[in-house]
Every structure is written in structure tokens, then in C-alpha cells.
Scaffold this motif. Sequence first.
Motif, short mmCIF file in Angstrom:
data_model
loop_
_atom_site.label_atom_id
_atom_site.label_comp_id
_atom_site.label_asym_id
_atom_site.label_seq_id
_atom_site.Cartn_x
_atom_site.Cartn_y
_atom_site.Cartn_z
N GLU A 154 5.95 -9.34 1.12
CA GLU A 154 4.63 -8.76 0.93
C GLU A 154 4.70 -7.51 0.06
OE1 GLU A 154 2.43 -8.16 4.49
OE2 GLU A 154 2.62 -10.24 5.17
N GLU A 155 5.69 -6.65 0.31
CA GLU A 155 5.85 -5.45 -0.50
C GLU A 155 6.23 -5.82 -1.93
OE1 GLU A 155 7.76 -1.89 1.66
OE2 GLU A 155 8.52 -3.67 2.73
N ALA A 207 3.22 -7.01 -3.84
CA ALA A 207 2.38 -5.86 -4.22
C ALA A 207 2.95 -5.17 -5.45
CB ALA A 207 2.27 -4.89 -3.05
N SER A 237 -4.15 -7.80 -6.76
CA SER A 237 -3.40 -8.75 -5.95
C SER A 237 -3.02 -9.95 -6.80
CB SER A 237 -4.24 -9.21 -4.76
OG SER A 237 -3.63 -10.30 -4.10
#
Length: 274
Positions: free
Chosen positions: A143-144, A147, A157
Motif C-alpha cells: 500500500e505504501e 502510494a 491514486s
Amino acid sequence: MATNADITFYDIASAPPLKTFAPNPWKTRLALNFKGIPYQTKWVQVLDIAALRKGLGIPANRTLPDGTPMHTLPMIEDASTGKIVGDSFEIALYLDDAYPDSPKLLRQHTAGLTAAFNAHMDEVFTKHLGLCTRASFDPATVEEVMATFAKRFGVKSLADMQLSDEQREAMFVSFEVALGELSKAYHHTGGTADRVWRTTGTAKEQSQQPPPNRQNACVFLDGDEPAYADFIVGAWLKHFEGGMDPKDWERVCSWQDGRWGKLGTVLNRWSEMK
């Protein structure tokens, strides 16, 4: 030549099992294996790359859309010479210079041409990255990482970059056209007269056929052995193979009489993870 793995190759850590997946590290791994230079891989999480390069005193080799530095891999550290090199093309030049007794990556007086080819191939394949839908990043940090990549592409996104079915099919047609143009280089023929009508469809009768004297073109660009230019193309193909749905990759492998699947298979000889 280096002994006892004097060279440390810094590669981007993937999801387990650890393997090369990004195109630029692939260029370096293929080059190291081809030259037969002993090395060891040090896997680096995406989120740790900037700190690693800064700690070793190596500046960023790219720039984000907002102008901030972008730190990427590959990078090599050669204990036998004390050199640290942090760009895939510069690594290829360094390896040929520092290890002249191993097979040459760049043939004599071709550095400028190969650099231009490298930039062009990066542009061609990057334009079609939307066809890669499978992530290879470590699930613990994905997820990081996503990003971070959204920032690189200048969007909020990565979901903002998802393609509709219609857009995706148009990108497939565009990709086939681009690889069709590239296949001319492998057949040692030129001409761009078919670009306009080629983009209107992908029917077999629209595919340009190589001239009779080039029907038996080699799997590599020039001769029976690869040069660094072949590893540039192969690196991108391996990235797409790992990032595409298997059925989509099969589609790519059907183009230009199966040329791209054949090239990827031949390059497996120099794809070992060490």
C-alpha cells in the motif's frame, strides 16, 4: 575478473520468493550473468531505496513530475575497484570497461547508438505499462509502495490510471504496432509507410512480412550472440511477462510470428537469480 563475488548488485525486493521484476534491474542482471562476473544480490525494499543511495553518496538518477529527486535501482558496488554505479546503462559501460576479458555487452563504437536505443525502448514500453495488472511488490508494504508510485506518476491514486475495456484494447493494438516496428530492426529492414494503416487493425493480412532475404533473421538483433541492446528489449519483455495476466502475455507472444516469446525463452540462459 572479480572473484568471491566482489560485486554487490542492489535489486528491488519482490514478493517472496525474491526475484528480479523491474525492467532496469533486469538489464543489469542479464548483463552480469552474460559476462560471467561473480556477484551477490542485495535485495532492497522500495521504501528503503532512497536512504540506501543517499547513505552511499549516490545521487538520484531520475526526477518526479514535481521536480523532486527520484531514487531507483539497480546499483552495483564493486569492492575490487571501490566504484559504486547507480544507473543501468552506466553499469553496462562500467562492466565492459572494468572487466574487458569477459564477453562485451556493447560492440565497438556503439555506445551512443545503444544509449539512444535504450531511451527509445524505455519510452515505447513505458507507454504500454497499463497492460501490466499484476503487482510484484512485497505484500507487507504494497500500500505504501503504491502510494509512492502514484506520486511518481503525478496522480492521487493508481486507481485513477485504470483503463476501461475499450482503452485496454486500444493499448493492445498500439503495443502490437510498436512491437511490429521493433521487429523490423530484428529483420534488418526499415520503412514506416505501414504505420498509418497498421494502427487500424491487427488482422493477419495487415501484418508486414519481412523481405525474402531476411526470413531467417536471428533471434538477436545482430548475429548469434546477444548485445546489450537485446538485453534492453529482453528486460522489458520479462517485466511484462511477470506483470501481465498469463492470457494477455500469450497474446503478446503470438505477435510477429512468436518473436517476443522466443527471445524471452532464449534469454532465460542469463536470467539466474544469484
